[in-house]
Every structure is written in structure tokens, then in C-alpha cells.
Design an enzyme around this catalytic site. Structure first.
Site, PDB file in Angstrom:
ATOM      1  N   SER A 176     -15.602  -1.185 -14.455  1.00  0.00           N
ATOM      2  CA  SER A 176     -14.335  -1.370 -13.747  1.00  0.00           C
ATOM      3  C   SER A 176     -14.172  -0.162 -12.850  1.00  0.00           C
ATOM      4  CB  SER A 176     -13.205  -1.522 -14.761  1.00  0.00           C
ATOM      5  OG  SER A 176     -11.956  -1.577 -14.146  1.00  0.00           O
ATOM      6  N   TYR A 200     -10.259  -4.776  -3.297  1.00  0.00           N
ATOM      7  CA  TYR A 200     -11.145  -4.083  -4.245  1.00  0.00           C
ATOM      8  C   TYR A 200     -10.415  -3.918  -5.578  1.00  0.00           C
ATOM      9  CZ  TYR A 200     -14.033  -0.540  -6.508  1.00  0.00           C
ATOM     10  OH  TYR A 200     -14.810   0.149  -7.421  1.00  0.00           O
ATOM     11  N   LYS A 204     -11.261  -5.482  -9.488  1.00  0.00           N
ATOM     12  CA  LYS A 204     -11.408  -4.668 -10.704  1.00  0.00           C
ATOM     13  C   LYS A 204     -10.304  -4.991 -11.725  1.00  0.00           C
ATOM     14  CE  LYS A 204     -15.177  -2.442  -9.479  1.00  0.00           C
ATOM     15  NZ  LYS A 204     -16.457  -2.632 -10.190  1.00  0.00           N
TER      16      LYS A 204
END
Ligand SMILES: NC(=O)c1ccc[n+]([C@@H]2O[C@H](COP(=O)([O-])OP(=O)(O)OC[C@H]3O[C@@H](n4cnc5c(N)ncnc54)[C@H](OP(=O)(O)O)[C@@H]3O)[C@@H](O)[C@H]2O)c1
Length: 291
Positions: free
Chosen positions: A142, A156, A160
Site C-alpha cells: 500500500s 493514486y 491504495k
């Protein structure tokens, strides 16, 4: 392959994105400790020098995590070569800089294909084997950006955060099969992430210069100066995997530590500030339910 005696006592690892950065550092460390490794990369020829050092315990195969045939072929190669997979590390990923208004549908989908769906589908491919083995450990790369939203990186962060939610729930689904899940949450580390692995949104909306362009500049200025050492991260990940009680989450770096502490504090404060409103929405005759 002529496997040595280590095979019976060492673990079998499968790691994605072993060409550079965290994946490379972890591949080197895992092999140095006497484990077996199915090292994967989009260009496996980049792994030749490493594999040649460990002819009995390492094998390299091509794996673009977005391609289903390559995912299956990599898992098959690990089983054929080593007979099992003890540790899967979903490491492959890249950054995307751009405010939400700047990213195209294709920017968004490509980022999710690699950072989220690549990990999801490879995990689905490996889980039946781990269930059959009655043990296994899945390590998902992660980021601090999996817990903290950073302006200029909305997609982004979303990829994650998705990895975080999936992993946390998966841990509860597979616990009874002896399968463990660990999320790695690094801060800024000195890999190729701030260079070739940082993509930018298709279009520029000047109104977001102070978030997107400023963020891109921050990553460029930081390149080569990041506080985190990937070789030390690799040792930390191995320590977590070898622990009898592995963590669900492992933050890496002093920057990660303080960013995540700030996030927890702000969630706690928000919950307390709005507590009266939060608890005001139940039916008057409702009973508390546990999930
Ligand atoms: N470095 C940091 O500061 C930082 C912080 C938090 C999280 N992370 C995460 O750490 C992970 C690894 O990145 P890194 O920092 O080590 O950067 P890196 O050195 O640039 O490595 C990225 C790796 O991902 C691979 N990759 C990208 N797309 C792929 C795909 N479709 N299929 C297979 N492999 C693919 C790259 O392979 P190619 O060589 O073929 O491009 C490369 O091996 C990523 O998930 C990233 O989000 C990094």
C-alpha cells in the site's frame, strides 16, 4: 531445477515488480536469507544477474500484473518449480499525479488496473493454493497514501485506499484457513517511484497548479533525497513475515509514522466533534448491533 536442502525449511516467495525499488531490494534480501523466489518482472531479463547468483533457489518469469495469462503462468511456474507458494508480495505499482479534474478515464482505469486489480486478481489466483496448503501470507504494498489523502494524487490515493479496504476485509475472510495478510505503508523511499514510475494526468487545468504542479515538483525535488532506504524496508518486511504474530499494517519511515498519527488524530477529533449528530440517526427503539 536442482533445489538445495534449503527448500524444505525455507519459504517460497512470489514477488511482483522485481526490476527495481522495493521489489528488487526484497528479492535480493529474500534470496540472501536462503528462501526460494519466483521473481517476476515485465522484463525478466533485468533479473538475470540476480537469478544467476542463486541458480538453485531463484527463477525469473515475465509478469505484467494486468495480464491474466501471465498471472496464471507465474503461479504455475512457482508451483512447478518449488511445489508451493508461502508468501505472495503484490508490490508492482506506479504513481499518478493530477487533480481529479485533470485525470482522464484512461488515466484512472490504468492506475486501478495495475495498483488494485493486478493485486486483486493475482491474490485470487493464489488463494485456492494457499487454502489447500492450510497456510500462506499475502503482503500488499500500500502506501501512506493508502491511509492519508494527498492533494494532487486523488486517484493514486484511491487505488491504495482500495488495496487497504480489500486487504483488511480479506484478512477476516481467510484467517480461519491459516492465511495472513499484511499491508505495507511506506512513506517516501529512494526507489524509481519519483522518477520513471511517476505518471502525470493527460490534461492540465491551470487552476490546480498549486496542488498538481506543486506536488509534481515536490516529487522531482525529493528524487534521490527520500529518507527511506529500500534495503532496510526489505528487512522490515521479512521480519514481519517471519513474525509468529505478523502485523495487519506495517508503516515504514518516520514520515509515514507522523502522517498516519496525524490522520488517526483527525479522524478521532472529527468523530468526537460530531458524536451527538452521529448517534442521533438511529430509530428510537433500535438495539445496538455488532458486526
Ligand atoms: N517509493 C516510494 O516512496 C513508495 C511509497 C509508498 C508506496 N510505494 C509503492 O511501492 C511499490 C513499488 O514501487 P517502488 O517505489 O519500488 O518504485 P519502482 O522502483 O519504480 O518500482 C516499481 C515496480 O513496479 C513495476 N510495475 C509497474 N507496473 C507494472 C505492471 N503492470 N506489471 C508488473 N510490474 C509493474 C515496475 O516494473 P517495470 O520495471 O517493468 O516498470 C517496477 O518493478 C508500488 O506499489 C508503489 O506504489 C512506493
Amino acid at each position: 531445477m536442482n533445489l538445495d536442502k534449503n527448500r524444505l525449511t525455507s519459504k517460497v516467495w512470489l514477488i511482483t515488480g522485481c526490476s527495481t525499488g522495493f521489489g528488487r531490494a526484497l528479492a535480493e534480501a529474500v534470496l540472501k536469507k536462503g528462501n526460494c523466489l519466483l521473481a517476476t518482472a515485465r522484463k525478466p531479463e533485468q533479473l538475470r544477474a540476480l537469478i544467476d547468483q542463486y541458480p538453485n533457489t531463484a527463477k525469473a518469469v515475465r509478469l505484467d500484473v494486468t495480464l491474466s495469462q501471465e498471472r496464471q503462468a507465474a503461479v504455475d511456474a512457482a508451483i512447478q518449480t518449488f511445489g508451493r507458494i508461502d508468501v505472495l508480495v503484490n508490490n508492482a505499482g506506479y504513481g499518478l499525479i493530477g487533480a481529479l479534474e485533470e485525470v482522464s478515464d484512461s488515466d484512472i482505469r490504468q492506475a486501478f488496473e495495475t495498483n488494485f486489480f493486478g493485486a486483486v486478481h493475482l491474490t485470487q489466483t493464489v488463494l485456492p493454493l494457499m487454502r489447500q496448503q492450510g497456510r500462506g501470507h499475502i503482503v500488499n504494498m500500500s502506501s501512506t497514501a493508502g491511509l492519508v489523502g494527498f492533494g494532487g494524487s486523488s486517484i493514486y490515493c484511491a487505488t491504495k485506499f482500495a488495496v487497504e479496504g480489500m486487504s483488511e476485509a480479506l484478512a477476516k475472510e481467510v484467517e480461519s484457513f491459516g492465511i495472513k495478510i499484511t499491508l505495507i505503508e511506506p512513506g517516501a523511499f529512494r526507489t524509481n517511484f519519483n522518477g520513471r514510475s511517476l505518471s502525470t494526468a493527460e490534461q492540465v487545468v491551470n487552476a490546480y497548479d498549486s496542488v498538481s504542479r506543486a506536488s509534481l515538483q515536490w516529487f522531482k525535488d525529493m528524487d534521490g533525497q527520500q529518507p527511506g532506504n529500500p534495503a532496510k524496508a526489505a528487512q522490515a518486511i521479512i521480519q514481519a513475515v517471519e513474525s509468529p504474530n505478523p502485523p495487519m499494517r506495517l508503516a515504514l519511515g518516520t514520515d509515514a509514522m507522523s502522517l498516519i498519527q496525524d490522520k488517526l488524530e483527525s479522524v478521532k477529533t472529527g468523530l468526537e466533534d460530531w458524536q451527538q449528530v452521529t448517534v442521533s440517526t438511529d430509530y428510537a427503539d433500535s438495539q445496538a448491533i455488532a458486526r
